[in-house]
Design a protein around this motif. Structure first.
Motif, PDB file in Angstrom:
ATOM      1  N   ILE A 142      44.159  40.112  52.507  1.00 43.79           N
ATOM      2  CA  ILE A 142      44.243  39.623  51.127  1.00 43.79           C
ATOM      3  C   ILE A 142      43.327  38.430  50.926  1.00 43.79           C
ATOM      4  O   ILE A 142      42.627  38.316  49.914  1.00 43.79           O
ATOM      5  CB  ILE A 142      45.700  39.260  50.768  1.00 43.79           C
ATOM      6  N   ARG A 146      40.902  41.422  49.516  1.00 48.97           N
ATOM      7  CA  ARG A 146      41.406  42.797  49.502  1.00 48.97           C
ATOM      8  C   ARG A 146      42.671  42.873  48.644  1.00 48.97           C
ATOM      9  O   ARG A 146      43.388  41.881  48.482  1.00 48.97           O
ATOM     10  CB  ARG A 146      41.738  43.267  50.925  1.00 48.97           C
ATOM     11  N   ASN A 147      42.946  44.039  48.129  1.00 48.88           N
ATOM     12  CA  ASN A 147      44.177  44.237  47.377  1.00 48.88           C
ATOM     13  C   ASN A 147      45.361  44.382  48.320  1.00 48.88           C
ATOM     14  O   ASN A 147      45.201  44.709  49.511  1.00 48.88           O
ATOM     15  CB  ASN A 147      44.068  45.491  46.504  1.00 48.88           C
ATOM     16  N   GLY A 179      47.796  38.133  41.338  1.00 48.14           N
ATOM     17  CA  GLY A 179      47.159  39.359  40.864  1.00 48.14           C
ATOM     18  C   GLY A 179      48.002  40.094  39.855  1.00 48.14           C
ATOM     19  O   GLY A 179      48.962  39.549  39.299  1.00 48.14           O
ATOM     20  N   LYS A 182      50.230  46.842  40.131  1.00 49.95           N
ATOM     21  CA  LYS A 182      49.766  48.187  39.787  1.00 49.95           C
ATOM     22  C   LYS A 182      50.873  49.228  39.951  1.00 49.95           C
ATOM     23  O   LYS A 182      50.663  50.421  39.720  1.00 49.95           O
ATOM     24  CB  LYS A 182      48.567  48.567  40.666  1.00 49.95           C
ATOM     25  N   VAL A 195      47.584  51.085  45.768  1.00 47.35           N
ATOM     26  CA  VAL A 195      47.486  49.644  45.517  1.00 47.35           C
ATOM     27  C   VAL A 195      48.762  49.165  44.836  1.00 47.35           C
ATOM     28  O   VAL A 195      49.130  49.646  43.765  1.00 47.35           O
ATOM     29  CB  VAL A 195      46.267  49.322  44.624  1.00 47.35           C
ATOM     30  N   LYS A 198      46.706  44.379  42.515  1.00 44.11           N
ATOM     31  CA  LYS A 198      45.262  44.142  42.451  1.00 44.11           C
ATOM     32  C   LYS A 198      45.070  42.631  42.422  1.00 44.11           C
ATOM     33  O   LYS A 198      45.456  41.961  41.462  1.00 44.11           O
ATOM     34  CB  LYS A 198      44.653  44.785  41.208  1.00 44.11           C
ATOM     35  N   THR A 199      44.483  42.085  43.466  1.00 46.49           N
ATOM     36  CA  THR A 199      44.414  40.637  43.621  1.00 46.49           C
ATOM     37  C   THR A 199      43.300  40.020  42.771  1.00 46.49           C
ATOM     38  O   THR A 199      42.302  40.657  42.461  1.00 46.49           O
ATOM     39  CB  THR A 199      44.191  40.257  45.091  1.00 46.49           C
TER      40      THR A 199
END
Length: 636
Positions: A142, A146-147, A179, A182, A195, A198-199
């Motif tokens: 993260i 990264r998500n 984030g 999702k 996911v 979503k960051t």
């Protein structure tokens, strides 16, 4: 949304004293170094009033649990706001010398608190909802932007829904990132792939949280030398121009903060100039009251000129709703009474001091500090605060202890007409009901929807504010409504035998700097057909894929009949309107006589099914076709 810096970032911070310092690299109080606060361009900084602070706390509490808002903004802290580019309104929140988060107004949803790492770390210990707990093995991924995937979720507060703003934490409440969810809470726990979040903000930061409190009076004391230096330059500018221009001087006062600062500067310069206020008939009652109180308090002569009664509503039938890109109302409700007032009170010319600043917009950034108004002969405009940021203006008003328009303390960032198309939906929520004419405007929009067969979303999301709706706005409205709003509209059918007429408002726009002519045809037209003929006017034609508008040579026409023409000189704008109207008639009302075809030596014009057509690749724009035409004559 593209962020554009319109001038130098003047905001710095003394972390020892914990308050903002403008421009100076050393704190005047403690003499320690100050540091630039990295704000999002364009960097229009303003103080957060109690209304703003209470709203932020309320939204934070609704998203993350009661009492969390006080962790974001503790009592007795100086808070600044910075207006950011967005689909509607978005403010960056600055406290303890850091932009810690933002508040965004979403269409169809309202205000949303957008966390960054600083705000997330402030609230993490007390969050009761709006968070997702990740497995410790996911932290490094993260933090590398990264998500958060569903298998990495070990717990989430049950309230989380898809689309929510969330904070990602470890089991011991260390913040990993922020984030957008999702998945729903249940889906995150049950899903084996996909996911989860979503960051957006994931880079580790050191928490900046100061217990040092200050009042705005202390902030002003620390910055008074910077403000006084700007006042000195502005008053010198005022005196120099009054002495060099052999005409009377006046202060143009709108009731907003910038024109109030300009008025006070003329007094500081040693003058008691008359004050010109144009009452557009669409002003807030608070604004009119404020203008009169200010002039009375300073014993200044008030020249108040009002627009003709109901001139705005009477023109709606011809021009339709005004828009950001179709501001005919500036001509009828501002320009006309301004010309009248100046001709009556200053027949030999006037020097007008105006509260214009380059940080307000790109057009004003590029405008000179002194200019001649081409649409009001004899008027010279001059801006003493051209290079001031909004925070300079506010600190000057605080330093002077001058009462300002109360509407600023109630959520409005700009003061103008209650229905100005430049306003955000967030501001309309505040403005609705404050004007005695709001119900009349509201009814007009309802009637217009029925007349034009428009969807309710056209009013709900303020789509009337554009003739050419930005694609980003269309996409967002389509997303939240679940339908293609543009294709939900129905073009009104027009009779082939109906005459075409045109109504025109022209002049120098007080709202959009420059020459412009707004016009409206008596009915809608076929943009696809007309755009072919527009090649006669210019090489490059821009056209909407849905047939809503077309443009050439700084002139744009919309299918409903609205036209906007801009040019460097008055005659060019008028000439472009005349030529385009000529083409509209030829396109819509062709009688099939073939006269224009016979005049076209390049054979670009030809007849098909009894009407003239154009092969525009052959057109050399000689405009020999602009000769006698029965269709044009019939419409005179």
């Amino acid at each position: 949304m593209t962020a554009i810096r319109l001038g130098k970032n003047h905001l710095r911070w003394c972390y020892h004293c914990n308050f903002p310092i403008l421009e100076s690299k050393l704190c005047p109080i403690c003499e320690n170094d100050t540091y630039e606060v990295k704000v999002t361009p364009p960097g229009e900084i303003r103080p957060a009033f109690d209304h703003d602070i209470n709203l932020i706390r309320k939204i934070v509490d609704s998203q993350y649990g009661d009492g969390v808002g006080l962790l974001i903004i503790p009592e007795n802290h100086v808070v600044l706001l910075n207006k950011m580019p967005s689909l509607d309104r978005m403010d960056e929140i600055i406290i303890d010398g850091k932009p810690i988060a933002s508040m965004r107004f979403d269409l169809g949803r309202g205000w949303v608190f957008i966390n960054r790492m600083q705000s997330a770390m402030r609230m993490a210990p007390a969050m009761k909802k709006g968070y997702v707990v990740c497995d410790s093995t996911t932290v490094v991924f993260i933090q590398n932007s990264r998500n958060l995937m569903a298998p990495g979720v070990i717990y989430t507060s049950p309230d989380v829904k898809e689309g929510d703003e969330v904070v990602i934490v470890t089991p011991n409440r260390n913040v990993v990132g922020t984030g957008i969810a999702k998945m729903s809470a249940t889906e995150m726990i049950e899903a084996s792939r996909g996911v989860a979040v979503k960051t957006k903000w994931t880079k580790p930061e050191k928490l900046v949280l100061s217990e040092t409190c200050h009042t705005w009076d202390e902030v002003i004391e620390a910055n008074k030398n910077v403000i006084k230096k700007r006042v000195s330059e502005a008053t010198s500018f005022i005196r120099k121009n009054i002495e060099s221009v052999n005409v009377p001087a006046v202060v143009s006062f709108s009731g907003g903060k910038d024109s109030l600062a300009t008025l006070l500067l003329t007094i500081d310069a040693g003058y008691n100039l008359p004050v010109l206020f144009i009452n557009t008939g669409l002003e807030f009652n608070e604004t009119v009251k404020h203008v009169r109180e200010v002039t009375k308090r300073h014993n200044l002569k008030l020249i108040e000129e009002a627009a003709s009664a109901d001139v705005f509503f009477n023109n709606l039938a011809q021009f339709g709703p005004p828009a950001k890109d179709f501001r005919w109302c500036c001509k009828t409700n501002k320009l006309s009474p301004t010309v009248k007032a100046i001709n009556k009170n200053f027949p030999n010319g006037v020097l007008s001091f105006i509260g214009q600043r380059k940080y307000e917009s790109e057009s004003r950034h590029n405008k000179p500090r002194i200019w001649n108004n081409p649409w009001i002969p004899g008027q010279i405009g001059a801006s003493p605060i051209q290079s001031w940021n909004s925070i300079h203006v506010w600190m000057y008003l605080f330093l002077k202890k001058e009462p300002y328009n109360v509407l600023y303390t109630q959520g409005l960032d700009r003061i103008g007409c209650f229905l100005c198309p430049a306003s955000d939906i967030a501001e309309f929520d505040i403005a609705s009901g404050r004007s005695s004419k709001y119900s009349q405007w509201n009814k007009y929009l309802d009637d217009y929807i029925k007349l034009k067969n428009l969807p309710e979303e056209w009013k709900e999301y303020g789509l009337w504010r554009w003739k050419r709706i930005p694609s980003s706005v269309k996409e967002e409205v389509n997303r939240i409504s679940g339908k293609d709003i543009l294709k939900s509209t129905t073009q009104i059918n027009s009779s082939e035998t109906d005459n075409l007429s045109i109504n025109i408002q022209e002049g120098y726009s007080p709202c959009v700097i420059g020459y412009s002519i707004e016009a409206a045809l008596s009915r809608s037209i076929n943009i696809d057909r007309l755009s072919n003929f527009m090649h006669i006017l210019g090489r490059t034609i821009k056209k909407d894929s849905d047939g809503q508008w077309a443009s050439v040579n700084y002139i744009t026409i919309y299918k409903e009949g609205a036209i906007v023409s801009k040019a460097n000189v008055k005659d060019d704008a008028r000439q472009n309107i005349n030529k385009l109207f000529n083409l509209v008639i030829r396109s819509e009302k062709c009688v099939g006589c073939g006269l224009c075809v016979s005049r076209c030596k390049q054979k670009a014009l030809y007849m098909k099914n009894g009407k003239v057509e154009i092969e525009y690749s052959k057109c050399i724009r000689c405009q020999d076709c602009f000769g006698p035409c029965p269709a044009v004559n019939f419409n005179k």
